[in-house]
Every structure is written in structure tokens, then in C-alpha cells.
Design an enzyme around this catalytic site. Sequence first.
Site, PDB file in Angstrom:
ATOM      1  N   LYS A  72       4.820  22.799 -29.411  1.00  0.00           N
ATOM      2  CA  LYS A  72       4.376  21.409 -29.290  1.00  0.00           C
ATOM      3  C   LYS A  72       5.189  20.541 -30.242  1.00  0.00           C
ATOM      4  O   LYS A  72       5.541  20.983 -31.342  1.00  0.00           O
ATOM      5  CB  LYS A  72       2.884  21.374 -29.659  1.00  0.00           C
ATOM      6  CG  LYS A  72       2.175  20.044 -29.521  1.00  0.00           C
ATOM      7  CD  LYS A  72       0.696  20.223 -29.882  1.00  0.00           C
ATOM      8  CE  LYS A  72      -0.137  18.974 -29.737  1.00  0.00           C
ATOM      9  NZ  LYS A  72      -1.578  19.224 -30.018  1.00  0.00           N
TER      10      LYS A  72
ATOM     11  N   SER B  26      -4.730  17.698 -26.242  1.00  0.00           N
ATOM     12  CA  SER B  26      -3.445  17.043 -26.410  1.00  0.00           C
ATOM     13  C   SER B  26      -2.246  17.975 -26.201  1.00  0.00           C
ATOM     14  O   SER B  26      -1.148  17.484 -25.975  1.00  0.00           O
ATOM     15  CB  SER B  26      -3.354  16.419 -27.809  1.00  0.00           C
ATOM     16  OG  SER B  26      -3.408  17.428 -28.796  1.00  0.00           O
TER      17      SER B  26
ATOM     18  N   SER C   3      -7.712  20.896 -28.367  1.00  0.00           N
ATOM     19  CA  SER C   3      -6.397  20.653 -27.759  1.00  0.00           C
ATOM     20  C   SER C   3      -5.580  21.875 -27.370  1.00  0.00           C
ATOM     21  O   SER C   3      -4.543  21.727 -26.744  1.00  0.00           O
ATOM     22  CB  SER C   3      -5.553  19.785 -28.687  1.00  0.00           C
ATOM     23  OG  SER C   3      -5.938  18.458 -28.520  1.00  0.00           O
TER      24      SER C   3
HETATM   25  N1  GLN Z   1      -9.498  15.340 -27.548  1.00  0.00           N
HETATM   26  C1  GLN Z   1      -9.771  15.472 -28.941  1.00  0.00           C
HETATM   27  C2  GLN Z   1      -9.321  14.240 -29.675  1.00  0.00           C
HETATM   28  O1  GLN Z   1      -8.708  13.412 -29.060  1.00  0.00           O
HETATM   29  C3  GLN Z   1      -9.122  16.694 -29.512  1.00  0.00           C
HETATM   30  C4  GLN Z   1      -7.672  16.540 -29.750  1.00  0.00           C
HETATM   31  C5  GLN Z   1      -7.079  17.707 -30.471  1.00  0.00           C
HETATM   32  O2  GLN Z   1      -7.667  18.792 -30.508  1.00  0.00           O
HETATM   33  N2  GLN Z   1      -5.919  17.489 -31.060  1.00  0.00           N
HETATM   34  O3  GLN Z   1      -9.568  14.087 -30.838  1.00  0.00           O
END
Ligand code: GLN
Length: 484
Positions: free
Chosen positions: A78, A153, A177
Site C-alpha cells: 500500500k 482504505s 482497512s
Molecule cells: N473506514 C475506516 C475509516 O475511514 C477505517 C479505515 C482504516 O482502517 N484505515 O476510518
Amino acid sequence: MTELWRLNLTQASRGLKNRDFTVTELVGSCLDRLKATEPTVAACLAVLEERALERAKELDGQGFDESKELWGLPLTVKDVFCLKGAPTTAGSRELANYRSAYEATVVRRLKSAGAVIIAKTNCDEFAMGSSTEFSAFGPTKNPHDPQRVPGGSSGGAAASVAAGQAPGAFGTDTGGSIRQPAGLCGCVGLKPTYGRVSRYGVVAYASSLDQAGPLARTVADCGRLLGVVAGPDERDSTVSTAALPDLKNPVPWDPKDLVLGLPTQLWPSDLDPGVAKVLGEAKARLAEAKVKLVEVDLPSLKYAVAAYYILATAEASTNLARYDGVRYGFRQPEARDLLELYAATRQIGLGPEARRRILLGTFVLSSGFYEAYFRKAAQVRRLVFQDVQKALTECHFILAPASSLPAWPLGSFLDDPLTVYLMDLMTLPLNLHGGPGLSLPAGLSDGGLPVGAQLWGRTLDEEGLLSAGALLEKLWPPMPWPNL
Ligand code: GLN
């Protein structure tokens, strides 16, 4: 020769060892597949073709090295992991021109284990989001239906694995994520226990929740990847010194001796019918194999989303303060004084979701509201921890959907951030707790979309989690390749 990109990590490693093919052939096959699928899925922000092929050649020259766990295996990471000399954007315009000056510990360990990193994958800006649509560089598409989101994400990571661009990837999980995009794309994703893996060189979102972890096509492959990166790091004092057993050959748990707890709060009667149908069949297969399914109660989950979005945004607002146009990346050149420089840089450099969260986080930390919001949220976090701990005395693992919806059409919720925040209920309580979680494919919906389920385990018990995962993987239908 079979198409090498189809091999999972374990198969590819065996083939390299037997000299069935070279690293150059394997990496070349993945790069070809990447180029063929990228116009449709847009999973990658940077393709490191030249250096990957160079590295492959070098490894071929040296010959197979048994002591290197990932010798010759292509991976993606990532775009929040610093990889020296390559761009690291975290999906943000703010870092569009930033090149990493040093290597994240995860990347360093992958490389010294012999892995070949072929691409850096797309993500929501600073890992804030659940669909990859908040990337400043455009969304990634779901390989199983390119009209739909891959989740987020770490959507680029999941899409790269599901599309066959690479047999393994690394992502980060702050509130789901890794597990949610793995679920929506039909691959396996592992969020290790908080503190299992070093966060040195990983762009921070919410430091008390962030955790790096692997995505792959099998449970064993996730174990193999975790084994390489986990463990103490003198550059990150939050990493646990607890010993990590060998994780690459998880022995499937004996079904007759397995108790899974289903939290009533995560199995609502109005669960999406597509998800409910696939997971209903998945549960039936577990019951047939004599796995015991019991109900557990996590009453504090009522407050979990609210608490998470206070704590995560509070931490994000301080972590993102460094992107001020002075030290990193983008700077608005026309500002007349310092304040205007800060304001204009952040106005242009940061996208709408990052700005929304900075505003929310700054608000909950402001002196008049700290007690009402931040302190309360910290108390709720403790309650969630206690509820999960108690449930884990009534069962070996908690079983929940990886997402309350299958992959949704691109753009569906762009004007409705709150609905997407609420959907994070499935995953984020585990980050508030801190324990490890494993998401794996449970089957395809009638519409041909992957549906995932996740297990939550006890703190530092990745070994047990992978072993339970290996059983579920055996009982549930294998995930077919997408038609790409
Ligand atoms: N969807 C969650 C957020 O926007 C988790 C994102 C993540 O785990 N980086 O905070």
C-alpha cells in the site's frame, strides 16, 4: 507453462525451489498480468517494473536461498509504506511529489526475506475511507465488477491480489482497512494484534489503532507474510516482544472442538440479503462439520462507531498537522504570509474527507469539548475491550461479516459519509480492542460478488486465529478468479 501469476505464494515458492521457473519469469508474469488488468482495476499508484526486474535477475543469479522465506516472491505494498527512492503518496495530493528518503521496517524485512516489490497500491487519502474513492488519484475498481468499489482504505492492495497482479500484498488496518477490502474483493486479509508489526516508515493515520498486515489468496500465505515482518523493532517502541510461533503451515482447527461466538449486534435481522444468504450457507457448513456456534453479546458496540470516529479523528488531526507546506510535499506557492501558506496549502493539498476529519478531530480535542467527547470516547473504548474480552471467554473466536454490504456501485455514498462510517461497525470494534482479526471469502452472492467473513481472536493469538481460518477455508467454497 501455466500462467505463473495464478500461483499463490506457497505454490510459487515451491516452484522456485524446484527450479520449475525463474524469478524473472514469475515476476514478469505478474507484471504482464498487472499491465493487462490495470486499465480496468487501477489498483496501483506506482509500478516498480524496472527495479523489480533488476532484482529478479539478481536473485536468479544468486540461486534459490532456503533461508529466505520469501525468496523471489512478487508482492505489492500500500502506498503508505516508505520504500526508499520510490514515491509514497498515501493517496494524497499533499504527498504527490514526495519520495521516501528511507525504508519502512515492513518493506526492509520483506526485501531482506527475498521478496520482490512490484508496485505500490492505491488507497483512500491517508487511509481514511472505506472505498478507495477518497484517493486523490482516482478510485480503484473491484476486479469482480469494475463498476463497483473494492472497499478500502487498502482497496488497491486487495484488488491487486484478487486480480492476480501479485500473490500477496501489505496494507494497514485502523478500523477495518485490511479486512473489509479483502472481504469485498474475495481474498484473505489479516490484521495482526496491535503492536505485532512495526509501524516505522508507515504514514500515520490514528497511531493508537493503526496496524500493518498482509493480504493474500490463502490463510497460510497470510501467516507466512506475517511471520516475516512481525517482531520487535528498535525503531518502534510499541512493538510487542512476545514470541511468534511458525505461522506458515497453520494446522486446521478440529471442528468438533471449535466454538465460534456470533455477536447479536453484528448479525442484525436486517443484514443485506445477499450477505445474509452467503453467510447463512457458510454457517450451515460450519454447523454440519460440528463447529459450535453460540450467540454472544457486545452491548457497548452501540457506541463503538461514535467513539472510534472521535478517537481516530483526534489522532488524525495531530498526525496530519505536519502537512503544512513547509516540511513535506505540496506547497501553495502564492501565499503572502505564514498563516496563508498553511491555510492555502492544506485547502488545496488535502481532499474533502481528510479536511472533514481534521476539523472533527480538532473540535473534539478543543478545551471546551475534550471532557465531553474525547474522554467519553476513551471510556467507551475500554468498555468495548471488556465486552470483547468477556465474549472471548465464551467462545474461541468471534465470527462476523467482513462488511454489512457486498461491493457497492462506485459513487453510491460519496455525498453521505455518515452512512459509510456506520458500516464500519463490522470491523472497527476490533481495532478499539486491539486483538487480531482474519477476513476470508465465504462465497459469492447471486450477483457474483464476493462475500467475506471475519474471525476475531485473542490478543497475540495469531497462531490460533490462522488455524481456525485454515479450517473455515477448507469448509467454504474456493473463490473463483474474476473475469478480467
Ligand atoms: N473506514 C475506516 C475509516 O475511514 C477505517 C479505515 C482504516 O482502517 N484505515 O476510518
